[in-house]
Structures are given as C-alpha cells and as structure tokens.
Scaffold this active site. Structure first.
Site, PDB file in Angstrom:
ATOM      1  N   SER A 196     -20.529   5.166 -73.374  1.00  0.00           N
ATOM      2  CA  SER A 196     -20.078   5.839 -72.155  1.00  0.00           C
ATOM      3  C   SER A 196     -21.228   6.572 -71.484  1.00  0.00           C
ATOM      4  CB  SER A 196     -18.990   6.844 -72.556  1.00  0.00           C
ATOM      5  OG  SER A 196     -18.775   7.771 -71.526  1.00  0.00           O
ATOM      6  N   TYR A 254     -15.480  14.110 -78.272  1.00  0.00           N
ATOM      7  CA  TYR A 254     -15.384  12.725 -77.785  1.00  0.00           C
ATOM      8  C   TYR A 254     -16.769  12.191 -77.457  1.00  0.00           C
ATOM      9  CZ  TYR A 254     -15.127   9.053 -74.276  1.00  0.00           C
ATOM     10  OH  TYR A 254     -15.361   7.906 -73.572  1.00  0.00           O
ATOM     11  N   LYS A 277     -19.458   9.102 -79.278  1.00  0.00           N
ATOM     12  CA  LYS A 277     -20.190   7.999 -78.630  1.00  0.00           C
ATOM     13  C   LYS A 277     -21.673   8.060 -78.995  1.00  0.00           C
ATOM     14  CE  LYS A 277     -16.621   6.259 -76.571  1.00  0.00           C
ATOM     15  NZ  LYS A 277     -16.009   5.061 -77.160  1.00  0.00           N
ATOM     16  N   PHE A 323     -19.553   3.529 -66.893  1.00  0.00           N
ATOM     17  CA  PHE A 323     -19.374   4.657 -65.991  1.00  0.00           C
ATOM     18  C   PHE A 323     -17.855   4.837 -65.811  1.00  0.00           C
ATOM     19  CE2 PHE A 323     -23.532   6.375 -65.171  1.00  0.00           C
ATOM     20  CZ  PHE A 323     -24.230   5.556 -66.046  1.00  0.00           C
TER      21      PHE A 323
HETATM   22  C1  UD1 Z   1     -14.895  11.446 -68.546  1.00  0.00           C
HETATM   23  C2  UD1 Z   1     -16.153  10.929 -69.207  1.00  0.00           C
HETATM   24  C3  UD1 Z   1     -16.013   9.491 -69.569  1.00  0.00           C
HETATM   25  C4  UD1 Z   1     -14.773   9.262 -70.381  1.00  0.00           C
HETATM   26  C5  UD1 Z   1     -13.558   9.772 -69.636  1.00  0.00           C
HETATM   27  C6  UD1 Z   1     -12.376   9.646 -70.570  1.00  0.00           C
HETATM   28  C7  UD1 Z   1     -18.183  12.026 -68.403  1.00  0.00           C
HETATM   29  C8  UD1 Z   1     -19.286  12.029 -67.385  1.00  0.00           C
HETATM   30  N1  UD1 Z   1     -17.288  11.046 -68.304  1.00  0.00           N
HETATM   31  O1  UD1 Z   1     -14.840  10.879 -67.276  1.00  0.00           O
HETATM   32  O2  UD1 Z   1     -17.114   9.078 -70.336  1.00  0.00           O
HETATM   33  O3  UD1 Z   1     -14.615   7.910 -70.667  1.00  0.00           O
HETATM   34  O4  UD1 Z   1     -13.742  11.144 -69.282  1.00  0.00           O
HETATM   35  O5  UD1 Z   1     -11.274  10.362 -70.160  1.00  0.00           O
HETATM   36  O6  UD1 Z   1     -18.115  12.849 -69.285  1.00  0.00           O
HETATM   37  N2  UD1 Z   1     -10.621  14.964 -61.219  1.00  0.00           N
HETATM   38  C9  UD1 Z   1      -9.904  15.765 -60.351  1.00  0.00           C
HETATM   39  N3  UD1 Z   1      -8.553  15.903 -60.567  1.00  0.00           N
HETATM   40  C10 UD1 Z   1      -7.904  15.269 -61.597  1.00  0.00           C
HETATM   41  C11 UD1 Z   1      -8.652  14.453 -62.478  1.00  0.00           C
HETATM   42  C12 UD1 Z   1     -10.010  14.322 -62.267  1.00  0.00           C
HETATM   43  O7  UD1 Z   1     -10.452  16.338 -59.417  1.00  0.00           O
HETATM   44  O8  UD1 Z   1      -6.686  15.455 -61.728  1.00  0.00           O
HETATM   45  C13 UD1 Z   1     -12.062  14.772 -60.982  1.00  0.00           C
HETATM   46  C14 UD1 Z   1     -12.945  15.220 -62.124  1.00  0.00           C
HETATM   47  O9  UD1 Z   1     -13.336  16.553 -61.956  1.00  0.00           O
HETATM   48  C15 UD1 Z   1     -14.120  14.241 -61.986  1.00  0.00           C
HETATM   49  C16 UD1 Z   1     -13.501  12.985 -61.405  1.00  0.00           C
HETATM   50  O10 UD1 Z   1     -12.264  13.378 -60.849  1.00  0.00           O
HETATM   51  O11 UD1 Z   1     -15.037  14.728 -61.062  1.00  0.00           O
HETATM   52  C17 UD1 Z   1     -13.258  11.914 -62.437  1.00  0.00           C
HETATM   53  O12 UD1 Z   1     -12.562  12.478 -63.527  1.00  0.00           O
HETATM   54  P1  UD1 Z   1     -11.961  11.583 -64.702  1.00  0.00           P
HETATM   55  O13 UD1 Z   1     -11.255  10.403 -64.142  1.00  0.00           O
HETATM   56  O14 UD1 Z   1     -11.202  12.481 -65.602  1.00  0.00           O
HETATM   57  O15 UD1 Z   1     -13.240  11.005 -65.446  1.00  0.00           O
HETATM   58  P2  UD1 Z   1     -14.534  11.762 -65.999  1.00  0.00           P
HETATM   59  O16 UD1 Z   1     -14.231  13.139 -66.381  1.00  0.00           O
HETATM   60  O17 UD1 Z   1     -15.643  11.515 -65.031  1.00  0.00           O
END
Ligand code: UD1
Length: 343
Positions: free
Chosen positions: A126, A151, A155, A180
């Site tokens: 990841s 988590y 990895k 990603f």
């Molecule tokens: C993270 C991990 C990824 C992992 C995944 C598993 C990192 C960089 N990435 O992804 O390796 O596989 O979790 O769950 O550590 N967001 C909101 N509102 C929401 C949900 C998310 O604003 O309700 C935003 C988050 O702040 C983030 C983006 O959306 O900026 C993506 O979030 P998400 O889909 O949870 O993935 P990551 O956190 O990037």
C-alpha cells in the site's frame, strides 16, 4: 497447461476484480477466503461475468493446519495474497488482531510455498508505506516512513519479511504492489466494493450518501496545504489495479525479473482532492451530494500520489480509466445493490 493461481481473499474488493482479469487472461483460479469481511455471493457474481468456474475454499490462513491442508489439496503455481485485515482505524483499536491475522496468514502461506516449491508470490502492499512523503510524486525509491498505524506497519513489516525470504530462497520470486486508492467497480455492476457496516473509505460513503443511506458526507478537514485545503489522493480504478496483478504475474513468468524481490507503485499519478471527488461525482451522476466540513481525521496523510513510471516501463501496465469512469462505475454499483439483496 493453464497456470493455477491461488487467490487469497478472493471474495474481497480487489481480489474479486482480479479473479475476473486472471480468468480472462487464461489463468485457472483457486480462491481461499474466510469470509470475515466479504460475501460468498461475490464469487457467484464473478463466475457470471467470466462464465468460468473456480474452486472455493473457506479457510482461515492464519491457522497453520488449515493453510497446510489447502496447499496439500491443490496443485498451485502462483499465489496472489490479498487476505488481510484492512482498516486503519480498527487496527489502532485491535493491534493484536491485525498483527496475528496479517502476519500469521502471510507466514503460513510462504511456509507452504517453500514446502511445495511454488515460485511466484504477489503481495498487496500500500502507498501507506510512504506516510507523509517529503517529495511528490513518490517513486519506489522514496523512503518508507514510520507507519502511522498497526495496519500500515503490517504492510511495511511484511515487505521486510518478503525481502528476507527472497534473500534466502532464490527460487521464490516476489512482487509487492503498492496500491494507491482503489475505487470504482466492474463496469458490469456485478461486483464492487461491499463495505460491511458504516463505510470507512470515502467513495462508499459518497455513494451511500447519494442514495440516501447516509445523511451527509463528512469531509475531514479543509486546512491542509493543498490547492483547496482538502486531502489529495491518487485514486485508481479497481479494474486497472486488478490488471496490474496479471501483468505482475506475467512478468514473473517471463523470467525477466532481475532481482527476485521487487516493488511497484500502482496508481494513476494524478492528485485528486476530496472536494474534486464531490464535484466530479455530482457532475457524472447529476445528483447533489450533501456534505459538511468537519475536523481532520486522526492519522490522515495530507497528500500522496504516485510516480508510476516503473510499472509503466517494466510491467507494461498503465491505468486506463479516468476519474469520471471511476465514479460512474461506483455509482452504478451502488444503484445495483438495491436489487441484489445480498445481506
Ligand atoms: C488509507 C490508506 C490505504 C488503505 C486504506 C484502507 C494511506 C495514505 N492510505 O487510505 O493504504 O488501504 O486507508 O482503509 O494511509 N475522507 C473524508 N470523509 C470520509 C472518508 C474519507 O473526507 O468519510 C477523506 C480522507 O480524509 C482522505 C480521503 O477521503 O483524504 C480518502 O480516504 P479513504 O478512502 O479512507 O482512504 P485513505 O485514508 O486515503
């Protein structure tokens, strides 16, 4: 003879899409899954898409005995190892469950591979390993940062375990794919992301809000050092990601690997903010998405996106889907769930 690929965690989001691509490219598949975070009906849907059957075993790979029995039952040529617990937040609450499950299952599988002389292993790593990178986009040479969660640590440590195994067992070849942010669904809308309970990830929360299951999307923070203040990620269509696994296997099978351990970034190379996700989603679905800005989520990385040159050049793989297609397929999948009655 077709090569037989053991797909662990095959009923999961990325695993199920990868089976479709494997079968479409002439591989035979055996699936091992304990269905702890997946629905067996997904596997029926996969067979509907490809029109081909595969063996399914309900196995907990973190149990040594069960893992041993699985490898004794089938002739396996290669393993793609998806089976793992995957929620950042949950891993902070239950570190031992994450370490027990993710480490034990990987170690058991590798032990069986050495026992049965199975030479090919693809691992789901990841972008989380890069943490808050100093330079962007990240290449495979960008230094790995201390993990922000158990988590993320699983990895990183598993990548280290794989390096050690490859150092000793020169006959084993390993590719770790650093994913990603996978989103979207198969264009047939037969399979897609199937979160159990309240979604932790952005896109299923977006689609569930748009369809009325959730009241309002919470955008985690708007004061990041990014063009619009919200976090940036490299979102990649799950079908493109699935195809990267086939390319990785084919590369290993071609005998062209120069070192028996290698890592590849799998993304699009495009940074996309949370607000861009919302506006693009509204554009492709013609639906208004209720959202509000709330506090930052603890542990969130501000921005990360990939340099994918290595995968483009060495694996001959390139992401094809654009953001609109990613969100459109995610939305079609959400709509299709109403009629599926999979609960
Ligand atoms: C993270 C991990 C990824 C992992 C995944 C598993 C990192 C960089 N990435 O992804 O390796 O596989 O979790 O769950 O550590 N967001 C909101 N509102 C929401 C949900 C998310 O604003 O309700 C935003 C988050 O702040 C983030 C983006 O959306 O900026 C993506 O979030 P998400 O889909 O949870 O993935 P990551 O956190 O990037």
């Amino acid at each position: 003879m077709e090569k037989v690929v053991l797909v662990t965690g095959g009923a999961g989001y990325i695993g199920s899409h990868t089976i479709v691509e494997l079968q479409s490219n002439g591989f035979d598949v055996v699936v091992a899954d304990n269905f702890s975070n997946s629905n067996p009906k997904v596997l029926t849907a996969v067979q509907t898409i490809t029109g081909k059957k595969f063996a399914v075993e309900n196995v907990d790979l973190s149990d040594e005995k069960q893992c041993e029995q699985l490898f004794a039952k089938y002739h396996i040529d290669a393993v793609i190892h998806f089976a793992a617990k995957k929620y950042v937040g949950e891993s902070v609450e239950k570190p031992l469950e994450y370490y027990r499950n993710n480490f034990f299952s990987t170690i058991n599988v590798l032990a069986e591979m050495t026992k049965h002389n199975i030479p090919f292993f693809v691992f789901s790593s990841s972008c989380t390993v890069y943490g808050e990178a100093e330079t962007l986009p990240v290449t495979e040479q960008t230094p790995v940062q201390p993990a922000l969660s158990p988590y993320g640590n699983t990895k990183q440590v598993i990548e280290e375990i794989l390096k050690d195994v490859c150092h000793t067992h020169k006959d084993i070849q390993v590719i770790a794919l650093r994913y990603f942010n996978p989103i979207g669904a198969h264009p047939s809308a037969q399979i897609g992301e199937l979160p159990i309970g309240v979604p932790q990830n952005l896109i299923p929360y977006v689609t569930q809000t748009a369809i009325g299951i959730r009241e309002c999307l919470h955008v985690f923070g708007k004061t990041y050092h990014t063009p619009d203040g919200t976090c940036q990620r490299d979102y990649i269509h799950v079908v493109d990601l699935a195809k990267a696994h086939v390319k990785a296997l084919e590369y290993m099978l071609s005998g062209k690997m120069t070192d028996n351990f290698d890592v590849f970034n799998i993304g699009t190379g495009n940074p996309i903010s949370v607000l861009e996700i919302i506006t693009t989603f509204e554009k492709v679905t013609h639906k208004k998405l209720p959202y509000k800005i709330v506090d930052k989520r603890q542990g969130d990385v501000e921005k990360v996106w990939a340099d994918t040159t290595k995968a483009n050049q060495i694996l001959g793989w390139k992401a094809e889907y654009g953001l609109e297609d990613m969100l459109n397929t995610a939305w079609k999948w959400e709509l299709s769930l109403k009629n599926k009655k999979w609960e």
